[in-house]
Write an enzyme that holds these catalytic residues in place. Sequence first.
Site, PDB file in Angstrom:
ATOM      1  N   ASP A  38       0.874  -1.180   0.000  1.00 35.73           N
ATOM      2  CA  ASP A  38       0.000   0.000   0.000  1.00 35.73           C
ATOM      3  C   ASP A  38       0.906   1.224   0.000  1.00 35.73           C
ATOM      4  O   ASP A  38       2.035   1.165   0.485  1.00 35.73           O
ATOM      5  CB  ASP A  38      -0.889   0.013   1.265  1.00 35.73           C
ATOM      6  CG  ASP A  38      -2.161   0.820   1.082  1.00 35.73           C
ATOM      7  OD1 ASP A  38      -3.246   0.210   0.992  1.00 35.73           O
ATOM      8  OD2 ASP A  38      -2.078   2.078   1.011  1.00 35.73           O
ATOM      9  N   ASN A  91      -5.605  -4.597  -6.451  1.00 35.14           N
ATOM     10  CA  ASN A  91      -6.827  -4.023  -5.880  1.00 35.14           C
ATOM     11  C   ASN A  91      -6.766  -2.510  -5.658  1.00 35.14           C
ATOM     12  O   ASN A  91      -7.809  -1.869  -5.613  1.00 35.14           O
ATOM     13  CB  ASN A  91      -7.086  -4.766  -4.549  1.00 35.14           C
ATOM     14  CG  ASN A  91      -7.996  -4.020  -3.626  1.00 35.14           C
ATOM     15  OD1 ASN A  91      -9.217  -4.110  -3.754  1.00 35.14           O
ATOM     16  ND2 ASN A  91      -7.433  -3.263  -2.686  1.00 35.14           N
ATOM     17  N   TYR A 157     -13.167   7.413 -13.697  1.00 35.24           N
ATOM     18  CA  TYR A 157     -13.129   6.168 -12.907  1.00 35.24           C
ATOM     19  C   TYR A 157     -13.690   5.008 -13.734  1.00 35.24           C
ATOM     20  O   TYR A 157     -13.095   3.925 -13.819  1.00 35.24           O
ATOM     21  CB  TYR A 157     -13.943   6.360 -11.625  1.00 35.24           C
ATOM     22  CG  TYR A 157     -14.012   5.157 -10.707  1.00 35.24           C
ATOM     23  CD1 TYR A 157     -13.045   4.941  -9.732  1.00 35.24           C
ATOM     24  CD2 TYR A 157     -15.068   4.233 -10.800  1.00 35.24           C
ATOM     25  CE1 TYR A 157     -13.125   3.842  -8.874  1.00 35.24           C
ATOM     26  CE2 TYR A 157     -15.150   3.145  -9.950  1.00 35.24           C
ATOM     27  CZ  TYR A 157     -14.175   2.956  -8.982  1.00 35.24           C
ATOM     28  OH  TYR A 157     -14.257   1.865  -8.144  1.00 35.24           O
ATOM     29  N   LYS A 161     -11.839   1.576 -15.068  1.00 29.79           N
ATOM     30  CA  LYS A 161     -12.326   0.251 -14.660  1.00 29.79           C
ATOM     31  C   LYS A 161     -12.761  -0.584 -15.879  1.00 29.79           C
ATOM     32  O   LYS A 161     -12.638  -1.811 -15.871  1.00 29.79           O
ATOM     33  CB  LYS A 161     -13.470   0.388 -13.653  1.00 29.79           C
ATOM     34  CG  LYS A 161     -13.030   1.001 -12.314  1.00 29.79           C
ATOM     35  CD  LYS A 161     -12.023   0.123 -11.578  1.00 29.79           C
ATOM     36  CE  LYS A 161     -11.740   0.583 -10.165  1.00 29.79           C
ATOM     37  NZ  LYS A 161     -10.758  -0.263  -9.464  1.00 29.79           N
ATOM     38  N   ILE A 190     -19.823  -1.854  -1.753  1.00 28.39           N
ATOM     39  CA  ILE A 190     -19.323  -2.598  -0.593  1.00 28.39           C
ATOM     40  C   ILE A 190     -18.900  -1.580   0.464  1.00 28.39           C
ATOM     41  O   ILE A 190     -18.176  -0.619   0.131  1.00 28.39           O
ATOM     42  CB  ILE A 190     -18.079  -3.459  -0.971  1.00 28.39           C
ATOM     43  CG1 ILE A 190     -18.286  -4.226  -2.290  1.00 28.39           C
ATOM     44  CG2 ILE A 190     -17.717  -4.396   0.188  1.00 28.39           C
ATOM     45  CD1 ILE A 190     -19.351  -5.269  -2.287  1.00 28.39           C
ATOM     46  N   THR A 192     -16.770   0.198   2.722  1.00 26.88           N
ATOM     47  CA  THR A 192     -15.343   0.302   3.042  1.00 26.88           C
ATOM     48  C   THR A 192     -15.037   1.773   3.362  1.00 26.88           C
ATOM     49  O   THR A 192     -15.881   2.645   3.126  1.00 26.88           O
ATOM     50  CB  THR A 192     -14.462  -0.097   1.835  1.00 26.88           C
ATOM     51  OG1 THR A 192     -14.660   0.882   0.804  1.00 26.88           O
ATOM     52  CG2 THR A 192     -14.766  -1.483   1.307  1.00 26.88           C
TER      53      THR A 192
HETATM   54  N1  LIG Z   1     -15.992  -0.205  -2.000  1.00 32.52           N
HETATM   55  C1  LIG Z   1     -16.710  -0.304  -3.091  1.00 32.52           C
HETATM   56  O1  LIG Z   1     -17.953  -0.173  -3.078  1.00 32.52           O
HETATM   57  C2  LIG Z   1     -16.033  -0.637  -4.398  1.00 32.52           C
HETATM   58  C3  LIG Z   1     -16.855  -0.961  -5.486  1.00 32.52           C
HETATM   59  C4  LIG Z   1     -16.274  -1.286  -6.705  1.00 32.52           C
HETATM   60  C5  LIG Z   1     -14.897  -1.301  -6.821  1.00 32.52           C
HETATM   61  N2  LIG Z   1     -14.131  -0.959  -5.752  1.00 32.52           N
HETATM   62  C6  LIG Z   1     -12.690  -0.992  -5.959  1.00 32.52           C
HETATM   63  O2  LIG Z   1     -12.116  -1.790  -4.946  1.00 32.52           O
HETATM   64  C7  LIG Z   1     -10.776  -1.379  -4.711  1.00 32.52           C
HETATM   65  C8  LIG Z   1     -10.577  -1.187  -3.224  1.00 32.52           C
HETATM   66  O3  LIG Z   1     -11.482  -0.185  -2.793  1.00 32.52           O
HETATM   67  P1  LIG Z   1     -11.893   0.014  -1.266  1.00 32.52           P
HETATM   68  O4  LIG Z   1     -13.331   0.313  -1.265  1.00 32.52           O
HETATM   69  O5  LIG Z   1     -11.336  -1.068  -0.444  1.00 32.52           O
HETATM   70  O6  LIG Z   1     -11.123   1.394  -0.998  1.00 32.52           O
HETATM   71  P2  LIG Z   1     -10.263   1.910   0.269  1.00 32.52           P
HETATM   72  O7  LIG Z   1     -10.084   3.368   0.002  1.00 32.52           O
HETATM   73  O8  LIG Z   1     -10.884   1.470   1.534  1.00 32.52           O
HETATM   74  O9  LIG Z   1      -8.883   1.152   0.088  1.00 32.52           O
HETATM   75  C9  LIG Z   1      -8.030   1.424  -0.983  1.00 32.52           C
HETATM   76  C10 LIG Z   1      -6.604   1.191  -0.548  1.00 32.52           C
HETATM   77  O10 LIG Z   1      -5.787   1.443  -1.695  1.00 32.52           O
HETATM   78  C11 LIG Z   1      -4.672   2.228  -1.280  1.00 32.52           C
HETATM   79  N3  LIG Z   1      -4.169   2.971  -2.435  1.00 32.52           N
HETATM   80  C12 LIG Z   1      -4.758   3.995  -3.083  1.00 32.52           C
HETATM   81  N4  LIG Z   1      -3.961   4.434  -4.062  1.00 32.52           N
HETATM   82  C13 LIG Z   1      -2.834   3.670  -4.030  1.00 32.52           C
HETATM   83  C14 LIG Z   1      -1.641   3.646  -4.792  1.00 32.52           C
HETATM   84  N5  LIG Z   1      -1.411   4.541  -5.782  1.00 32.52           N
HETATM   85  N6  LIG Z   1      -0.716   2.702  -4.521  1.00 32.52           N
HETATM   86  C15 LIG Z   1      -0.929   1.821  -3.514  1.00 32.52           C
HETATM   87  N7  LIG Z   1      -2.025   1.821  -2.737  1.00 32.52           N
HETATM   88  C16 LIG Z   1      -2.969   2.739  -2.997  1.00 32.52           C
HETATM   89  C17 LIG Z   1      -5.213   3.114  -0.177  1.00 32.52           C
HETATM   90  O11 LIG Z   1      -4.178   3.638   0.645  1.00 32.52           O
HETATM   91  C18 LIG Z   1      -6.140   2.172   0.554  1.00 32.52           C
HETATM   92  O12 LIG Z   1      -5.453   1.457   1.559  1.00 32.52           O
HETATM   93  C19 LIG Z   1     -10.564  -0.134  -5.558  1.00 32.52           C
HETATM   94  O13 LIG Z   1      -9.906  -0.458  -6.754  1.00 32.52           O
HETATM   95  C20 LIG Z   1     -11.983   0.337  -5.838  1.00 32.52           C
HETATM   96  O14 LIG Z   1     -12.064   1.097  -7.020  1.00 32.52           O
HETATM   97  C21 LIG Z   1     -14.668  -0.645  -4.554  1.00 32.52           C
END
Ligand SMILES: NC(=O)c1ccc[n+]([C@@H]2O[C@H](COP(=O)([O-])OP(=O)(O)OC[C@H]3O[C@@H](n4cnc5c(N)ncnc54)[C@H](O)[C@@H]3O)[C@@H](O)[C@H]2O)c1
Length: 254
Positions: A38, A91, A157, A161, A190, A192
């Site tokens: 991360d 991720n 975004y 994706k 989800i 988060t």
């Molecule tokens: N939560 C949702 O509803 C949802 C839905 C669809 C897709 N997603 C995707 O799931 C993935 C995780 O999302 P989440 O909800 O857990 O988000 P989150 O913000 O809780 O976690 C994301 C993590 O990625 C890290 N991060 C961000 N940019 C970074 C970089 N350049 N290098 C390394 N680490 C980096 C952040 O520090 C964080 O720890 C993402 O790709 C997001 O687009 C999430």
Amino acid sequence: MNISFEGKVALVTGAASGLGLAAAKAFAESGASVALADWNENAARAAADELNARGHKAIGIRCNVADDAEVEAMVSRTVETFGRLDAAYNNAGVQNVLAETADTTREDYDRVMGVNLQGVWSCMKFELQHMRKQASGAIVNCSSLGGLVGGAERGIYHAAKHGIHGFTKSAALEYGTRGIRVNAICPGLIWTPMVDQMVTDGQGDALKAMEKSIPMGRVGRPEEIANAVLWLCSDAASYVTGQSISVDGGFVMR
Ligand SMILES: NC(=O)c1ccc[n+]([C@@H]2O[C@H](COP(=O)([O-])OP(=O)(O)OC[C@H]3O[C@@H](n4cnc5c(N)ncnc54)[C@H](O)[C@@H]3O)[C@@H](O)[C@H]2O)c1
């Protein structure tokens, strides 16, 4: 989940929070040695320390996935520490600044594409260099329901994706006969810290409206995404490659 990764090595990016953290924990609990990467180094290390304290094998690595040199170093460190690389969950991701297309900025385009699309490409590139030598491995890239449909004010975004599917299918074709599978996952809504941030940014009403239109009637849990990631990385999915699996309570059905 009853899938064993005993003796296997998993790498998760964006592992300090949300979906990445849940997947890293699930890999560890299933027996894998896990590299948690991360750009929030302290949080990645703290999460790894917590797993080690519970008897698992984990390291925390600082890595900005938008920087090729850091990605190459992340993969090398994982392989140097644990000896191999069996599963990778790419991720890490960020949200765009909400804006209609005419008002989007080059700065935000470069920032979001750099993490969400280039970052996935870069991770795959260096992971595949090791997996190719091993002639084995499984990669899961994190797309989104946003990778399947449009989203007003979310074009950057959603475009990033959508792009993940192109990389996923192309790599799946390249490595299908060489023991390596590549798939994508499309999470729905989800809960988060990313979604908490969207609420803080004033998107609470839009998210509530979205929740009402989820056929299963509820928001998902990070563990439900982790289960799908582990399945895709496991031998239970040995004939699955080049696919994008939606885990979204049925959201993209209509
Ligand atoms: N939560 C949702 O509803 C949802 C839905 C669809 C897709 N997603 C995707 O799931 C993935 C995780 O999302 P989440 O909800 O857990 O988000 P989150 O913000 O809780 O976690 C994301 C993590 O990625 C890290 N991060 C961000 N940019 C970074 C970089 N350049 N290098 C390394 N680490 C980096 C952040 O520090 C964080 O720890 C993402 O790709 C997001 O687009 C999430």
